[in-house]
Design an enzyme around this catalytic site. Sequence first.
Site, PDB file in Angstrom:
ATOM      1  N   LYS A 205      53.207 -58.683  49.012  1.00 52.54           N
ATOM      2  CA  LYS A 205      52.618 -59.227  50.244  1.00 52.54           C
ATOM      3  C   LYS A 205      51.332 -60.001  49.933  1.00 52.54           C
ATOM      4  O   LYS A 205      51.112 -61.116  50.410  1.00 52.54           O
ATOM      5  CB  LYS A 205      52.328 -58.081  51.221  1.00 52.54           C
ATOM      6  N   CYS A 259      45.181 -63.322  58.092  1.00 54.66           N
ATOM      7  CA  CYS A 259      46.014 -63.005  56.922  1.00 54.66           C
ATOM      8  C   CYS A 259      45.502 -63.715  55.676  1.00 54.66           C
ATOM      9  O   CYS A 259      44.928 -63.107  54.786  1.00 54.66           O
ATOM     10  CB  CYS A 259      47.453 -63.437  57.181  1.00 54.66           C
TER      11      CYS A 259
HETATM   12  N1  SAJ Z   1      46.706 -74.469  56.543  1.00 52.10           N
HETATM   13  C1  SAJ Z   1      46.222 -75.620  55.953  1.00 52.10           C
HETATM   14  N2  SAJ Z   1      47.100 -76.447  55.313  1.00 52.10           N
HETATM   15  C2  SAJ Z   1      48.427 -76.171  55.240  1.00 52.10           C
HETATM   16  C3  SAJ Z   1      48.913 -74.987  55.832  1.00 52.10           C
HETATM   17  C4  SAJ Z   1      48.032 -74.164  56.484  1.00 52.10           C
HETATM   18  O1  SAJ Z   1      45.024 -75.918  55.986  1.00 52.10           O
HETATM   19  O2  SAJ Z   1      49.158 -76.979  54.664  1.00 52.10           O
HETATM   20  C5  SAJ Z   1      45.778 -73.567  57.234  1.00 52.10           C
HETATM   21  C6  SAJ Z   1      46.094 -73.329  58.710  1.00 52.10           C
HETATM   22  O3  SAJ Z   1      45.541 -74.330  59.534  1.00 52.10           O
HETATM   23  C7  SAJ Z   1      45.474 -71.961  58.935  1.00 52.10           C
HETATM   24  C8  SAJ Z   1      45.698 -71.266  57.599  1.00 52.10           C
HETATM   25  O4  SAJ Z   1      45.921 -72.292  56.651  1.00 52.10           O
HETATM   26  O5  SAJ Z   1      44.080 -72.042  59.167  1.00 52.10           O
HETATM   27  C9  SAJ Z   1      46.838 -70.286  57.577  1.00 52.10           C
HETATM   28  O6  SAJ Z   1      47.949 -70.776  58.328  1.00 52.10           O
HETATM   29  P1  SAJ Z   1      49.471 -70.561  57.868  1.00 52.10           P
HETATM   30  O7  SAJ Z   1      50.336 -71.154  58.898  1.00 52.10           O
HETATM   31  O8  SAJ Z   1      49.651 -71.018  56.473  1.00 52.10           O
HETATM   32  O9  SAJ Z   1      49.650 -68.983  57.808  1.00 52.10           O
HETATM   33  P2  SAJ Z   1      49.360 -67.757  58.822  1.00 52.10           P
HETATM   34  O10 SAJ Z   1      48.055 -67.128  58.425  1.00 52.10           O
HETATM   35  O11 SAJ Z   1      49.519 -68.144  60.237  1.00 52.10           O
HETATM   36  O12 SAJ Z   1      50.566 -66.778  58.416  1.00 52.10           O
HETATM   37  C10 SAJ Z   1      50.665 -66.364  57.057  1.00 52.10           C
HETATM   38  C11 SAJ Z   1      52.107 -66.583  56.583  1.00 52.10           C
HETATM   39  N3  SAJ Z   1      52.171 -66.435  55.117  1.00 52.10           N
HETATM   40  C12 SAJ Z   1      52.703 -67.397  54.343  1.00 52.10           C
HETATM   41  O13 SAJ Z   1      53.130 -68.432  54.773  1.00 52.10           O
HETATM   42  C13 SAJ Z   1      52.732 -67.096  52.889  1.00 52.10           C
HETATM   43  C14 SAJ Z   1      53.028 -65.606  57.282  1.00 52.10           C
HETATM   44  O14 SAJ Z   1      54.343 -65.693  56.768  1.00 52.10           O
HETATM   45  C15 SAJ Z   1      52.492 -64.170  57.080  1.00 52.10           C
HETATM   46  O15 SAJ Z   1      53.315 -63.220  57.747  1.00 52.10           O
HETATM   47  C16 SAJ Z   1      51.125 -64.117  57.709  1.00 52.10           C
HETATM   48  O16 SAJ Z   1      50.286 -65.010  56.982  1.00 52.10           O
HETATM   49  C17 SAJ Z   1      50.593 -62.706  57.623  1.00 52.10           C
HETATM   50  O17 SAJ Z   1      50.598 -62.015  58.654  1.00 52.10           O
HETATM   51  O18 SAJ Z   1      50.239 -62.255  56.519  1.00 52.10           O
END
Ligand code: SAJ
Length: 426
Positions: A205, A259
């Site tokens: 995880k 997360c």
């Molecule tokens: N972000 C960027 N650039 C990107 C992608 C995301 O700047 O290309 C930023 C987003 O704006 C945000 C942050 O990263 O601030 C995180 O967003 P996210 O959509 O990547 O992830 P979370 O935090 O919403 O959800 C993540 C997911 N993990 C992965 O994709 C590896 C989800 O599957 C997990 O279940 C979740 O964390 C969790 O609960 O751990």
Amino acid sequence: MNFNKVCVLGLGYIGLPTASTFATHGLQVIGVDINPEVVQTLQNGGLHIQEPGLRTLVQAALRSGNLSIRNQPQEADAFIIAVPTPFYEDKKADLRAVSAAAAAIAPYLRKGNLVVLESTSPPRTTMDVVAPLLEQSGLKSGIDFHLAYVPERVLPGQILRELIENARVIGGVDRASAEAGRELYRLFVRGELILTDATTAEMVKLMENTYRDVNIAIANEFARLADRFGVDIWEAIALANRHPRVNILQPGIGVGGHCISVDPWFLVEAAPDLARLIRTARMVNDEQPAFVVDIIRRSVGDLRGLNVAALGLSYKADVDDVRESPAIAVCQQLLQAGAKVRAFEPNRVHIKVEGVPTAQSLEEALQDAALMVILVAHQPFRTFDPATIAKMMPGRLVVDAVNLLDEWHWEAEGFRVVKLGSPSKD
Ligand code: SAJ
């Protein structure tokens, strides 16, 4: 194993959908939360969090008579802990909620039960923290009761679909515990259920979210380099991603949420001598709001007294969750530099953020604005019409930190558009 009754502790973004989904699949579910406001809201048919489709699901679960909301656990066949694991100021994991939940289960634990920890936790938490607390019942994990770590992997915004479709890693303290976990999740998960041991599952995880954090950090660092070299990062990434083995993520204003901006610290805390890249990536992402403020400063000169409409406060697009939001960090830093900020979050128009003035409508946010900065790529911002916006704000400067706007279209309406990671045109 036969599961008729499940007790879910923690009714947040993971616990509530999980409890409701078990209920709509025919199990008797006791949803437990220690927050009396949450319990009352849910008991009155309300919802304390936003997630697409969640209201319908919870209502169906309550209507079925299978879901009841309580402030204390009851005896059950299985217990699921889905409480938050934030960190303290010094980035050490705060396991108080996990420990309290495990201690709360102990009096109700019976021979043959299954206990599952879903909360993201540092490696060995299931074995070293949760098991001993449950064993205060006098029962032994792996002998008298099953104990497993089953991380959630759902993406906020897509929780209901991913809860059912995603593969799940099921880490037991012994083989029988992992198998019991598989039987429980098989009741609604259509994705593959993969068995391993508890500590591996915890590590998996953390690796998933750390991998994403490090990849976002390199995208953000590339954006800073592009800024220095006069390159458009969005074009450069699109071109680099034409390579068959390259997939660079999107730069932005930093990483937020409960997360990805938290979990990597659990590895840094557990092994500070080893987790060097992970720590640096975290720092790069945490510094990104300051980079955004610097872009704004370079566009306007002096920030003092500048009226700024900041659009988007949530931690990512199309969610209402503001935990660890880098958009809030940008607003705070603008305010510290003397700007007058009016922030607007369309998914939560009545939001209050300490120290950050908020507007309850787009009109209110824009009415005095010399500058509009787009911090989050929310759907409603995508369809902004520059001619309409021009009538709503006195200024003609837009800073687009998330590559949302078609700058030619806006420039035709007399706006100057500054994009993160893109050379300024004047
Ligand atoms: N972000 C960027 N650039 C990107 C992608 C995301 O700047 O290309 C930023 C987003 O704006 C945000 C942050 O990263 O601030 C995180 O967003 P996210 O959509 O990547 O992830 P979370 O935090 O919403 O959800 C993540 C997911 N993990 C992965 O994709 C590896 C989800 O599957 C997990 O279940 C979740 O964390 C969790 O609960 O751990």
